[in-house]
Design a protein around this motif. Structure first.
Motif, PDB file in Angstrom:
ATOM      1  N   GLY A 186       3.635   7.689   6.166  1.00  0.00           N
ATOM      2  CA  GLY A 186       2.785   8.500   5.311  1.00  0.00           C
ATOM      3  C   GLY A 186       1.859   9.358   6.149  1.00  0.00           C
ATOM      4  N   ASP A 212       5.566   4.154   4.870  1.00  0.00           N
ATOM      5  CA  ASP A 212       5.727   4.619   3.495  1.00  0.00           C
ATOM      6  C   ASP A 212       7.220   4.583   3.181  1.00  0.00           C
ATOM      7  N   SER A 230       8.861   5.134   0.600  1.00  0.00           N
ATOM      8  CA  SER A 230       9.404   6.200  -0.244  1.00  0.00           C
ATOM      9  C   SER A 230       9.952   7.343   0.613  1.00  0.00           C
TER      10      SER A 230
END
Length: 127
Positions: A94, A100, A102
């Motif tokens: 991130g 992160d 995602s």
């Protein structure tokens, strides 16, 4: 990188075809178990189910060497594992520099070796 001859390529293709035909035959005969499970209880992909079955595997719980060590089990001496496919993941970061998921990205595939739980024993057990 090694340059393969046409004969080597043909032999490799023939071997892959033989393995896949063997797996397909066993699948059509109902011999391929669709219950090969990871240590977390989830099923392996259909491709890896076939890979395990084509190597004379059976249903049950499978895991990697390090995963079994974390659970207090070790692979018995002389046991041979089953080769399966695994993704090569790039773990996303991130904006704050922390992980992160995602943003994770699959960069390709590799192979890894898993063992059936029957091929392991509690750490410290005598063979």
């Amino acid at each position: 990188m090694k340059k393969y001859t046409d004969e080597e390529r043909a032999a490799a293709k023939a071997k892959r075809t033989e393995i896949m035909l063997k797996a397909r035959t066993r699948m059509e005969a109902g011999e391929i178990p669709d219950n090969a499970l990871k240590l977390d209880g989830t099923k392996y992909s259909g491709f890896n189910q076939c890979a395990i079955a084509s190597q004379e595997g059976m249903g049950g719980v499978y895991g990697g060497f390090a995963s079994f060590i974390k659970l207090g089990r070790s692979v018995k001496k002389g046991e041979h594992g089953y080769v399966i496919a695994a993704p090569l993941m790039k773990i996303g970061k991130g904006e704050d520099g922390k992980t992160d998921h995602s943003e994770d990205e699959c960069r390709g595939m590799t192979t890894c070796v898993v063992f059936h739980i029957d091929q392991t024993e509690p750490v410290g057990a005598k063979a």
